[in-house]
Design a protein around this motif. Structure first.
Motif, PDB file in Angstrom:
ATOM      1  N   VAL A  27     -21.602   6.228   8.593  1.00 46.19           N
ATOM      2  CA  VAL A  27     -20.664   5.207   8.125  1.00 46.19           C
ATOM      3  C   VAL A  27     -19.251   5.770   8.073  1.00 46.19           C
ATOM      4  O   VAL A  27     -19.050   6.952   7.756  1.00 46.19           O
ATOM      5  CB  VAL A  27     -21.086   4.708   6.727  1.00 46.19           C
ATOM      6  CG1 VAL A  27     -19.989   3.890   6.055  1.00 46.19           C
ATOM      7  CG2 VAL A  27     -22.377   3.898   6.820  1.00 46.19           C
ATOM      8  N   GLY A  28     -18.250   4.935   8.372  1.00 44.14           N
ATOM      9  CA  GLY A  28     -16.858   5.330   8.241  1.00 44.14           C
ATOM     10  C   GLY A  28     -16.083   4.337   7.390  1.00 44.14           C
ATOM     11  O   GLY A  28     -16.223   3.121   7.557  1.00 44.14           O
ATOM     12  N   ASP A  29     -15.282   4.854   6.454  1.00 40.32           N
ATOM     13  CA  ASP A  29     -14.361   4.016   5.683  1.00 40.32           C
ATOM     14  C   ASP A  29     -13.005   4.053   6.385  1.00 40.32           C
ATOM     15  O   ASP A  29     -12.453   5.131   6.615  1.00 40.32           O
ATOM     16  CB  ASP A  29     -14.202   4.546   4.257  1.00 40.32           C
ATOM     17  CG  ASP A  29     -15.396   4.222   3.375  1.00 40.32           C
ATOM     18  OD1 ASP A  29     -16.520   4.176   3.906  1.00 40.32           O
ATOM     19  OD2 ASP A  29     -15.202   4.040   2.160  1.00 40.32           O
ATOM     20  N   VAL A  30     -12.481   2.878   6.707  1.00 40.67           N
ATOM     21  CA  VAL A  30     -11.227   2.776   7.460  1.00 40.67           C
ATOM     22  C   VAL A  30     -10.189   2.068   6.599  1.00 40.67           C
ATOM     23  O   VAL A  30     -10.472   1.037   5.970  1.00 40.67           O
ATOM     24  CB  VAL A  30     -11.446   1.997   8.780  1.00 40.67           C
ATOM     25  CG1 VAL A  30     -10.139   1.888   9.565  1.00 40.67           C
ATOM     26  CG2 VAL A  30     -12.528   2.664   9.623  1.00 40.67           C
ATOM     27  N   GLY A  40      -0.930   3.811  -4.910  1.00 43.44           N
ATOM     28  CA  GLY A  40      -1.589   2.758  -5.665  1.00 43.44           C
ATOM     29  C   GLY A  40      -3.096   2.917  -5.684  1.00 43.44           C
ATOM     30  O   GLY A  40      -3.642   3.942  -5.251  1.00 43.44           O
ATOM     31  N   PRO A  41      -3.791   1.904  -6.184  1.00 39.81           N
ATOM     32  CA  PRO A  41      -5.254   1.939  -6.214  1.00 39.81           C
ATOM     33  C   PRO A  41      -5.828   2.058  -4.800  1.00 39.81           C
ATOM     34  O   PRO A  41      -5.199   1.614  -3.827  1.00 39.81           O
ATOM     35  CB  PRO A  41      -5.638   0.593  -6.847  1.00 39.81           C
ATOM     36  CG  PRO A  41      -4.393   0.119  -7.538  1.00 39.81           C
ATOM     37  CD  PRO A  41      -3.243   0.660  -6.766  1.00 39.81           C
ATOM     38  N   THR A  42      -7.009   2.619  -4.687  1.00 38.10           N
ATOM     39  CA  THR A  42      -7.653   2.733  -3.384  1.00 38.10           C
ATOM     40  C   THR A  42      -7.981   1.343  -2.851  1.00 38.10           C
ATOM     41  O   THR A  42      -8.729   0.593  -3.490  1.00 38.10           O
ATOM     42  CB  THR A  42      -8.958   3.548  -3.490  1.00 38.10           C
ATOM     43  OG1 THR A  42      -8.650   4.835  -4.025  1.00 38.10           O
ATOM     44  CG2 THR A  42      -9.620   3.700  -2.121  1.00 38.10           C
ATOM     45  N   PRO A  43      -7.432   0.949  -1.705  1.00 36.30           N
ATOM     46  CA  PRO A  43      -7.772  -0.376  -1.166  1.00 36.30           C
ATOM     47  C   PRO A  43      -9.255  -0.444  -0.807  1.00 36.30           C
ATOM     48  O   PRO A  43      -9.887   0.570  -0.507  1.00 36.30           O
ATOM     49  CB  PRO A  43      -6.905  -0.477   0.094  1.00 36.30           C
ATOM     50  CG  PRO A  43      -5.822   0.543  -0.081  1.00 36.30           C
ATOM     51  CD  PRO A  43      -6.441   1.655  -0.872  1.00 36.30           C
ATOM     52  N   GLN A  44      -9.797  -1.658  -0.844  1.00 31.40           N
ATOM     53  CA  GLN A  44     -11.178  -1.830  -0.397  1.00 31.40           C
ATOM     54  C   GLN A  44     -11.219  -1.612   1.105  1.00 31.40           C
ATOM     55  O   GLN A  44     -10.473  -2.243   1.859  1.00 31.40           O
ATOM     56  CB  GLN A  44     -11.679  -3.227  -0.745  1.00 31.40           C
ATOM     57  CG  GLN A  44     -13.164  -3.405  -0.488  1.00 31.40           C
ATOM     58  CD  GLN A  44     -13.677  -4.723  -1.023  1.00 31.40           C
ATOM     59  OE1 GLN A  44     -12.974  -5.427  -1.727  1.00 31.40           O
ATOM     60  NE2 GLN A  44     -14.914  -5.055  -0.684  1.00 31.40           N
ATOM     61  N   PRO A  45     -12.050  -0.702   1.597  1.00 26.64           N
ATOM     62  CA  PRO A  45     -11.979  -0.303   2.995  1.00 26.64           C
ATOM     63  C   PRO A  45     -12.682  -1.261   3.952  1.00 26.64           C
ATOM     64  O   PRO A  45     -13.440  -2.144   3.554  1.00 26.64           O
ATOM     65  CB  PRO A  45     -12.686   1.058   3.001  1.00 26.64           C
ATOM     66  CG  PRO A  45     -13.650   0.960   1.869  1.00 26.64           C
ATOM     67  CD  PRO A  45     -12.992   0.113   0.825  1.00 26.64           C
ATOM     68  N   ILE A  46     -12.419  -1.028   5.229  1.00 28.19           N
ATOM     69  CA  ILE A  46     -13.224  -1.586   6.307  1.00 28.19           C
ATOM     70  C   ILE A  46     -14.344  -0.572   6.521  1.00 28.19           C
ATOM     71  O   ILE A  46     -14.103   0.523   7.035  1.00 28.19           O
ATOM     72  CB  ILE A  46     -12.392  -1.743   7.596  1.00 28.19           C
ATOM     73  CG1 ILE A  46     -11.164  -2.631   7.361  1.00 28.19           C
ATOM     74  CG2 ILE A  46     -13.253  -2.287   8.732  1.00 28.19           C
ATOM     75  CD1 ILE A  46     -10.116  -2.536   8.464  1.00 28.19           C
ATOM     76  N   ASN A  47     -15.553  -0.905   6.096  1.00 30.22           N
ATOM     77  CA  ASN A  47     -16.669   0.034   6.167  1.00 30.22           C
ATOM     78  C   ASN A  47     -17.394  -0.149   7.502  1.00 30.22           C
ATOM     79  O   ASN A  47     -18.336  -0.942   7.612  1.00 30.22           O
ATOM     80  CB  ASN A  47     -17.632  -0.188   5.003  1.00 30.22           C
ATOM     81  CG  ASN A  47     -17.015   0.160   3.672  1.00 30.22           C
ATOM     82  OD1 ASN A  47     -16.416   1.216   3.499  1.00 30.22           O
ATOM     83  ND2 ASN A  47     -17.142  -0.742   2.700  1.00 30.22           N
ATOM     84  N   VAL A  48     -16.941   0.567   8.529  1.00 29.14           N
ATOM     85  CA  VAL A  48     -17.552   0.394   9.835  1.00 29.14           C
ATOM     86  C   VAL A  48     -18.932   1.040   9.870  1.00 29.14           C
ATOM     87  O   VAL A  48     -19.166   2.078   9.250  1.00 29.14           O
ATOM     88  CB  VAL A  48     -16.656   0.958  10.965  1.00 29.14           C
ATOM     89  CG1 VAL A  48     -15.335   0.197  11.035  1.00 29.14           C
ATOM     90  CG2 VAL A  48     -16.402   2.446  10.807  1.00 29.14           C
TER      91      VAL A  48
END
Length: 200
Positions: free
Chosen positions: A38-41, A130-138
């Motif tokens: 899995v990759g967080d983008v 800022g806060p960690t954005p919700q990622p695109i979890n490819v």
């Protein structure tokens, strides 16, 4: 970074993150060389970042279809999904793993995608704090059941599967090869990802 012709190649070692600067029109291909990873983008301009919630509102989908945009918190397109050779399982519901998540799982001090993001931003001197954005979890497989429950399934990618995004605006793309080895979203052992950036 390796450069082959006009394509630059960046390896993201297992459990870590890397950032690449791209220009509008560039294509960013995210490759899973060994499969099951899995990759967080994340994507940032100087003042905007990808927003999963705004993307869902714009597309009326849990994840964009080919040709649809990923949107920023200002409701502007930042990336477009242009190709997907994977089985097509991706996620924009689950937050990036972080130290608090691992502490709750009994693994204090574990690497996380949130920390990978901070390290990658610092390495290129991007000022986002800022806060960690919700990622695109490819490649992440989180199906929604009829009763509303979520399942956490192992990534189904085969070696060499990829997803390709096109930059709509100049931006910084950060990729974390997710270090989650407690909840079974990664199949087998953790492995690297590869970022290929090609000009138009």
């Amino acid at each position: 970074m390796q450069v082959s012709g006009e394509t630059s190649v960046v390896e993201v070692p297992a459990g870590t993150g890397r950032a690449v600067r791209v220009t509008a029109g560039d294509r960013v291909r995210l490759i899973d060389p060994q499969g099951g990873q899995v990759g967080d983008v994340f994507a940032f301009t100087d003042v905007e970042h990808h927003s999963a919630s705004h993307t869902r509102a714009a597309t009326s989908r849990l994840f964009p279809a080919i040709g649809e945009h990923f949107m920023t918190q200002r409701r502007r397109p930042i990336l477009t999904l242009v190709e997907d050779t994977s089985p097509g399982f991706h996620d924009m519901l689950i937050a990036a793993c972080d130290p608090e998540r691992y502490a709750a799982l009994g693994a204090t001090g574990h690497r996380s995608c949130a920390e990978n993001l901070r390290e990658a931003l610092a390495a290129v001197e991007h000022g986002y704090s800022g806060p960690t954005p919700q990622p695109i979890n490819v490649f992440m497989r989180i199906p929604v059941q009829q009763d509303g429950r979520l399942q956490w399934l192992a990534a189904a990618t085969a070696p060499g599967d990829s997803i390709t995004l096109e930059a709509v605006m100049d931006c910084l793309v950060v990729v974390s090869a997710c270090p989650q080895d407690i909840v079974g979203i990664n199949a087998g052992s953790l492995s690297p990802l590869v970022i290929e950036v090609s000009p138009p």
